[in-house]
Enzyme design. Structure first.
Site, mmCIF file in Angstrom:
data_model
loop_
_atom_site.group_PDB
_atom_site.id
_atom_site.type_symbol
_atom_site.label_atom_id
_atom_site.label_comp_id
_atom_site.label_asym_id
_atom_site.label_seq_id
_atom_site.Cartn_x
_atom_site.Cartn_y
_atom_site.Cartn_z
ATOM 1 N N GLY A 169 -4.948 1.204 -2.364
ATOM 2 C CA GLY A 169 -6.151 0.404 -2.166
ATOM 3 C C GLY A 169 -7.408 1.219 -1.983
ATOM 4 O O GLY A 169 -7.414 2.444 -2.091
ATOM 5 N N ASP A 219 4.787 10.414 7.468
ATOM 6 C CA ASP A 219 3.918 11.032 6.459
ATOM 7 C C ASP A 219 2.772 11.771 7.137
ATOM 8 O O ASP A 219 1.596 11.594 6.783
ATOM 9 C CB ASP A 219 3.419 9.969 5.475
ATOM 10 N N LYS A 229 -9.379 -1.572 4.568
ATOM 11 C CA LYS A 229 -8.496 -1.186 3.460
ATOM 12 C C LYS A 229 -8.145 -2.454 2.692
ATOM 13 O O LYS A 229 -7.572 -3.382 3.256
ATOM 14 C CB LYS A 229 -7.232 -0.506 4.001
ATOM 15 N N ILE A 270 -15.565 4.189 0.922
ATOM 16 C CA ILE A 270 -15.492 5.498 1.587
ATOM 17 C C ILE A 270 -14.204 6.248 1.294
ATOM 18 O O ILE A 270 -14.052 7.405 1.662
ATOM 19 C CB ILE A 270 -15.690 5.382 3.127
ATOM 20 N N GLY A 271 -13.271 5.606 0.642
ATOM 21 C CA GLY A 271 -12.029 6.316 0.330
ATOM 22 C C GLY A 271 -11.153 5.518 -0.605
ATOM 23 O O GLY A 271 -11.354 4.311 -0.787
ATOM 24 N N ARG A 272 -10.219 6.233 -1.208
ATOM 25 C CA ARG A 272 -9.282 5.574 -2.121
ATOM 26 C C ARG A 272 -7.899 6.130 -1.860
ATOM 27 O O ARG A 272 -7.736 7.352 -1.726
ATOM 28 C CB ARG A 272 -9.674 5.914 -3.560
ATOM 29 N N GLY A 273 -6.930 5.268 -1.752
ATOM 30 C CA GLY A 273 -5.563 5.729 -1.546
ATOM 31 C C GLY A 273 -4.698 5.278 -2.692
ATOM 32 O O GLY A 273 -5.198 4.801 -3.708
ATOM 33 N N ARG A 274 -3.385 5.444 -2.526
ATOM 34 C CA ARG A 274 -2.434 5.058 -3.565
ATOM 35 C C ARG A 274 -2.549 3.571 -3.877
ATOM 36 O O ARG A 274 -2.440 3.141 -5.000
ATOM 37 C CB ARG A 274 -1.018 5.300 -3.015
HETATM 38 N N1 LIG Z 1 -10.262 4.270 9.494
HETATM 39 C C1 LIG Z 1 -10.878 5.035 8.600
HETATM 40 N N2 LIG Z 1 -12.119 5.514 8.829
HETATM 41 C C2 LIG Z 1 -12.732 6.289 7.907
HETATM 42 N N3 LIG Z 1 -12.204 6.649 6.722
HETATM 43 C C3 LIG Z 1 -10.973 6.217 6.438
HETATM 44 C C4 LIG Z 1 -10.236 5.393 7.349
HETATM 45 N N4 LIG Z 1 -9.027 5.133 6.807
HETATM 46 C C5 LIG Z 1 -9.009 5.760 5.621
HETATM 47 N N5 LIG Z 1 -10.178 6.425 5.386
HETATM 48 C C6 LIG Z 1 -10.539 7.204 4.190
HETATM 49 O O1 LIG Z 1 -9.855 6.693 3.054
HETATM 50 C C7 LIG Z 1 -8.912 7.650 2.520
HETATM 51 C C8 LIG Z 1 -7.629 6.955 2.078
HETATM 52 O O2 LIG Z 1 -7.045 6.281 3.197
HETATM 53 P P1 LIG Z 1 -5.486 6.095 3.384
HETATM 54 O O3 LIG Z 1 -4.820 7.457 3.337
HETATM 55 O O4 LIG Z 1 -5.222 5.272 4.584
HETATM 56 O O5 LIG Z 1 -5.141 5.264 2.092
HETATM 57 P P2 LIG Z 1 -3.750 5.086 1.399
HETATM 58 O O6 LIG Z 1 -3.893 4.067 0.329
HETATM 59 O O7 LIG Z 1 -2.724 4.768 2.406
HETATM 60 O O8 LIG Z 1 -3.552 6.533 0.838
HETATM 61 P P3 LIG Z 1 -2.261 7.337 0.436
HETATM 62 O O9 LIG Z 1 -2.441 7.535 -1.011
HETATM 63 O O10 LIG Z 1 -2.381 8.642 1.224
HETATM 64 O O11 LIG Z 1 -1.076 6.524 0.842
HETATM 65 C C9 LIG Z 1 -8.716 8.665 3.643
HETATM 66 O O12 LIG Z 1 -8.379 9.912 3.135
HETATM 67 C C10 LIG Z 1 -10.088 8.668 4.326
HETATM 68 O O13 LIG Z 1 -11.002 9.473 3.620
#
Ligand SMILES: Nc1ncnc2c1ncn2[C@@H]1O[C@H](COP(=O)(O)OP(=O)(O)OP(=O)(O)O)[C@@H](O)[C@H]1O
EC number: 2.7.11.1
Length: 278
Positions: free
Chosen positions: A23, A137, A40, A17-21
């Site tokens: 994971g 942040d 995550k 459902i999502g991708r961050g820096r």
């Molecule tokens: N608890 C959650 N419920 C639903 N979707 C989520 C949740 N946590 C994260 N997401 C989805 O995943 C995406 C990335 O999450 P998150 O920002 O925590 O990852 P990150 O690796 O820390 O990213 P960043 O690159 O911003 O540091 C979010 O933009 C959101 O779309």
């Protein structure tokens, strides 16, 4: 902390459902609770940088330390092996952030929707700050919105720090939202989150951040000039109370800048339900 094997015994991984820096966020299901969660997963092998390693270790530590709050994403489980880390969190479904909401709304949000999100972000920050945690942040991408209820939840504590009344140093955050004392390399405290939250509120109302530039350097210069403007084209229909709150949050003088509790007592935030939704 336990490993991969235990994770597989307790949860079934579903769709991404999502991708961050660092994971991937995957929906997962627990047959025991019959609930869905957001997981995550971080591959620690790709993290060479010491700072990146620190970030991934910080997030579950800080999240676990915070008592539950309706506007902060809750952590339920943590699994760690030598190579990977899995954080099982409360799921916001569909996974929409304020950033996504701004895109789908055509760039900006109504004053009533902005004020409702602002109040909840401020409640989350008041809670974090009371516990000595500074998020560092706060930005539209790190605030999840539950479209069914209008509830919002602060997420991504990867840059957070526990200060417990002390100050911190070091540039952390995302250029548009970073407070001037951080840009200047000064010592700072939890008030950096208030500046960032003010920038988020400004962005929701105007459809663009108050301090702009083509590069991170240009954005930082604009933040340091700190010329807060409300162009009539963007703010013509925005109330005087909203602008008053923004001036008190996006305030260069840290000692005069509002705290989260001050902002929660501001008329614009107190009167959320009475605002026009156009
Ligand atoms: N608890 C959650 N419920 C639903 N979707 C989520 C949740 N946590 C994260 N997401 C989805 O995943 C995406 C990335 O999450 P998150 O920002 O925590 O990852 P990150 O690796 O820390 O990213 P960043 O690159 O911003 O540091 C979010 O933009 C959101 O779309």
């Amino acid at each position: 902390m336990t490993g991969d094997f235990e994770f597989e015994n307790n949860y079934q991984l579903c769709d991404e459902i999502g991708r961050g820096r660092f994971g991937t966020i995957t929906r997962c299901f627990s047959p025991a609770t019959k609930e869905f969660y957001a997981c995550k997963t971080i591959d620690k092998r790709v993290l060479i940088d010491a700072l990146d390693r620190e970030c991934i270790e910080t997030e579950p530590r800080i999240m676990a330390m915070l008592p539950p709050h309706p506007n902060v994403v809750r952590i339920f489980d943590l699994f760690e092996t030598e190579d990977s880390l899995a954080i099982v969190m409360e799921l916001v479904d569909p996974p929409i952030t304020i950033y996504d909401r701004l895109i789908s709304a055509g760039g900006r949000l109504s004053e009533s929707e902005s004020a409702s999100y602002a109040k909840q972000i401020l409640r989350a920050l008041a809670h974090c700050h009371r516990c000595g945690v500074v998020h560092r942040d706060v930005k539209p991408d790190n605030v999840l919105v539950d479209l069914a209820t209008g509830g919002v939840k602060l997420c991504d504590f990867g840059s957070a720090v526990w200060l417990g009344g002390e100050t911190a140093e070091g540039v952390v955050g995302t250029p548009y939202y970073v407070a001037p004392e951080v840009v200047m390399g000064r010592k700072y405290d939890e008030k950096v989150d208030i500046w960032s939250a003010g920038v988020v509120i400004y962005t929701m109302l105007a459809g663009e951040p108050p301090f702009n530039g083509e590069t991170a350097e240009e954005i930082f210069e604009s933040i340091l000039r700190g010329n807060l403007r409300f162009p009539p084209k963007k703010f013509g229909s925005v109330s005087a109370e909203a602008k008053d709150l923004l001036r008190k949050m996006i305030c260069r003088d840290v000692s005069r800048r509002f705290s989260a509790d001050d902002a929660l007592r501001h008329p614009w935030v107190m009167n959320v339900g009475n605002l026009q939704s156009n």
